[in-house]
Motif scaffolding. Structure first.
Motif, PDB file in Angstrom:
ATOM      1  N   ASN A 108       0.827  -1.214   0.000  1.00 34.26           N
ATOM      2  CA  ASN A 108       0.000   0.000   0.000  1.00 34.26           C
ATOM      3  C   ASN A 108       0.857   1.257   0.000  1.00 34.26           C
ATOM      4  O   ASN A 108       0.805   2.080   0.922  1.00 34.26           O
ATOM      5  N   ASN A 109       1.661   1.406  -1.055  1.00 34.40           N
ATOM      6  CA  ASN A 109       2.518   2.575  -1.222  1.00 34.40           C
ATOM      7  C   ASN A 109       1.931   3.465  -2.318  1.00 34.40           C
ATOM      8  O   ASN A 109       1.640   2.986  -3.416  1.00 34.40           O
ATOM      9  N   THR A 110       1.752   4.741  -2.009  1.00 30.50           N
ATOM     10  CA  THR A 110       1.112   5.652  -2.971  1.00 30.50           C
ATOM     11  C   THR A 110       1.755   7.027  -2.909  1.00 30.50           C
ATOM     12  O   THR A 110       2.470   7.362  -1.958  1.00 30.50           O
ATOM     13  N   LEU A 111       1.495   7.826  -3.951  1.00 26.76           N
ATOM     14  CA  LEU A 111       1.855   9.243  -3.917  1.00 26.76           C
ATOM     15  C   LEU A 111       0.630  10.049  -4.307  1.00 26.76           C
ATOM     16  O   LEU A 111      -0.298   9.535  -4.938  1.00 26.76           O
ATOM     17  N   VAL A 112       0.633  11.316  -3.921  1.00 25.56           N
ATOM     18  CA  VAL A 112      -0.449  12.227  -4.288  1.00 25.56           C
ATOM     19  C   VAL A 112       0.136  13.342  -5.130  1.00 25.56           C
ATOM     20  O   VAL A 112       1.060  14.040  -4.707  1.00 25.56           O
ATOM     21  N   GLU A 113      -0.392  13.489  -6.334  1.00 21.69           N
ATOM     22  CA  GLU A 113       0.078  14.516  -7.270  1.00 21.69           C
ATOM     23  C   GLU A 113      -1.129  15.170  -7.917  1.00 21.69           C
ATOM     24  O   GLU A 113      -2.005  14.490  -8.456  1.00 21.69           O
ATOM     25  N   ASP A 114      -1.195  16.511  -7.833  1.00 20.28           N
ATOM     26  CA  ASP A 114      -2.335  17.275  -8.369  1.00 20.28           C
ATOM     27  C   ASP A 114      -3.663  16.739  -7.831  1.00 20.28           C
ATOM     28  O   ASP A 114      -4.658  16.636  -8.558  1.00 20.28           O
ATOM     29  N   GLY A 115      -3.653  16.365  -6.552  1.00 21.45           N
ATOM     30  CA  GLY A 115      -4.875  15.902  -5.911  1.00 21.45           C
ATOM     31  C   GLY A 115      -5.241  14.459  -6.202  1.00 21.45           C
ATOM     32  O   GLY A 115      -6.210  13.940  -5.638  1.00 21.45           O
ATOM     33  N   GLU A 116      -4.483  13.781  -7.050  1.00 22.85           N
ATOM     34  CA  GLU A 116      -4.777  12.393  -7.417  1.00 22.85           C
ATOM     35  C   GLU A 116      -3.854  11.443  -6.675  1.00 22.85           C
ATOM     36  O   GLU A 116      -2.641  11.654  -6.615  1.00 22.85           O
ATOM     37  N   THR A 117      -4.439  10.391  -6.105  1.00 25.41           N
ATOM     38  CA  THR A 117      -3.658   9.350  -5.436  1.00 25.41           C
ATOM     39  C   THR A 117      -3.244   8.300  -6.465  1.00 25.41           C
ATOM     40  O   THR A 117      -4.093   7.702  -7.135  1.00 25.41           O
ATOM     41  N   ILE A 118      -1.944   8.078  -6.594  1.00 23.58           N
ATOM     42  CA  ILE A 118      -1.393   7.190  -7.616  1.00 23.58           C
ATOM     43  C   ILE A 118      -0.648   6.051  -6.937  1.00 23.58           C
ATOM     44  O   ILE A 118       0.211   6.299  -6.078  1.00 23.58           O
ATOM     45  N   PRO A 119      -0.938   4.800  -7.289  1.00 25.16           N
ATOM     46  CA  PRO A 119      -0.212   3.671  -6.690  1.00 25.16           C
ATOM     47  C   PRO A 119       1.264   3.696  -7.074  1.00 25.16           C
ATOM     48  O   PRO A 119       1.617   4.083  -8.196  1.00 25.16           O
ATOM     49  N   LEU A 120       2.096   3.300  -6.139  1.00 21.26           N
ATOM     50  CA  LEU A 120       3.521   3.131  -6.418  1.00 21.26           C
ATOM     51  C   LEU A 120       3.783   1.641  -6.586  1.00 21.26           C
ATOM     52  O   LEU A 120       3.601   0.859  -5.649  1.00 21.26           O
ATOM     53  N   ARG A 121       4.181   1.256  -7.782  1.00 25.70           N
ATOM     54  CA  ARG A 121       4.478  -0.149  -8.033  1.00 25.70           C
ATOM     55  C   ARG A 121       5.754  -0.517  -7.280  1.00 25.70           C
ATOM     56  O   ARG A 121       6.775   0.145  -7.431  1.00 25.70           O
ATOM     57  N   THR A 122       5.656  -1.577  -6.491  1.00 24.69           N
ATOM     58  CA  THR A 122       6.763  -1.977  -5.631  1.00 24.69           C
ATOM     59  C   THR A 122       7.342  -3.296  -6.110  1.00 24.69           C
ATOM     60  O   THR A 122       6.598  -4.269  -6.263  1.00 24.69           O
ATOM     61  N   PRO A 123       8.665  -3.359  -6.369  1.00 23.06           N
ATOM     62  CA  PRO A 123       9.271  -4.619  -6.824  1.00 23.06           C
ATOM     63  C   PRO A 123       8.985  -5.760  -5.861  1.00 23.06           C
ATOM     64  O   PRO A 123       8.969  -5.573  -4.645  1.00 23.06           O
TER      65      PRO A 123
END
Length: 258
Positions: A108-123
């Motif tokens: 459950n790793n994510t970032l928020v950019e321009d108000g949008e939550t985007i999943p961070l793909r984790t190896p």
């Protein structure tokens, strides 16, 4: 009877001494998380477990890994700057060597950019943990703080034009009592600038200014170059021959932004 009581007395003293020696053979270890921030609204990482090992060559499947009581949860890295940190684990450990620390992240790793939550793909390799070198010796009756400096800016990689982001953690690890610190402020209090600390052409640490100021801890003694990069409408500033001394905080003169 006298001999019997004397024997009991001596045995009691011996056991007391052994227990006292055993208690004094412990060191307190804390693992704390800080961030060299990125230009996002938020970066959340899912911390699942912290492990340590005495051998610097130990593999994932080897015996001897110690799991620390871990404060599991999702942490916003961008809140952990300029002296603010998160306590990930704490434990009383036998005095001795610690060579590796393993940080295990969830999915459950994510970032928020321009108000949008985007999943961070984790190896998938992160399921066994990110192995980090620490190489320190814990002495009895002392407290040690191991700091995981998570460089969010260099850890997030955009995958071409797909819109996907990969999490490839870049983490600087140090014992808080080791090395020296570098502190400074710019003349532009309302402008956020990127601060890069380099040595021999390689990046050692990064930070962003907060209210115009920054703090970088755990730098090995030596001479560094400090580059301050404000937004593009302002000129970057480079400061050479910045000396860091073990156990001291080097406070730079105010850095003028024009």
């Amino acid at each position: 009877m006298k001999i019997h009581y004397l024997f009991i007395l001596l045995l009691s003293i011996s056991l007391f001494s052994c227990n006292k020696e055993k208690e004094s053979g412990q060191a307190k270890l804390e693992v704390r998380l800080v961030d060299a921030p990125a230009d996002y609204e938020a970066v959340y990482i899912d911390v699942q477990e912290i492990r340590i090992h005495t051998s610097e060559t130990a593999a994932d499947e080897d015996q001897g890994w110690t799991t620390l009581p871990t404060n599991t949860g999702i942490y916003n890295l961008l809140e952990l700057t300029n002296g603010i940190d998160a306590l990930l684990a704490t434990e009383e450990l036998p005095a001795g060597k610690v060579s590796q620390i393993r940080l295990i992240l969830g999915e459950n790793n994510t970032l928020v950019e321009d108000g949008e939550t985007i999943p961070l793909r984790t190896p998938s390799a992160q399921q066994s943990g990110l192995k980090l070198k620490i190489n320190t010796t814990l002495e009895a009756d002392l407290k040690y703080v191991i700091v995981l400096d998570f460089d969010a800016a260099r850890s997030i990689v955009k995958a071409g034009n797909s819109g996907n982001y990969n999490l490839k953690p870049v983490i600087r690890t140090f014992v808080e009592s080791d090395g020296g610190s570098l502190k400074g402020c710019t003349s532009a209090v309302t402008i956020q600038s990127l601060v890069t600390v380099s040595q021999n052409g390689g990046v050692v640490a990064t930070a962003y200014t907060n209210d115009g100021c920054f703090l970088v801890k755990g730098l090995p003694a030596g001479t560094y170059q400090v580059r301050v990069e404000p937004p593009v409408e302002y000129a970057p500033v480079t400061i050479s021959d910045v000396v860091v001394i073990d156990g001291e905080v080097n406070t730079l003169d105010t850095i003028t932004i024009q």
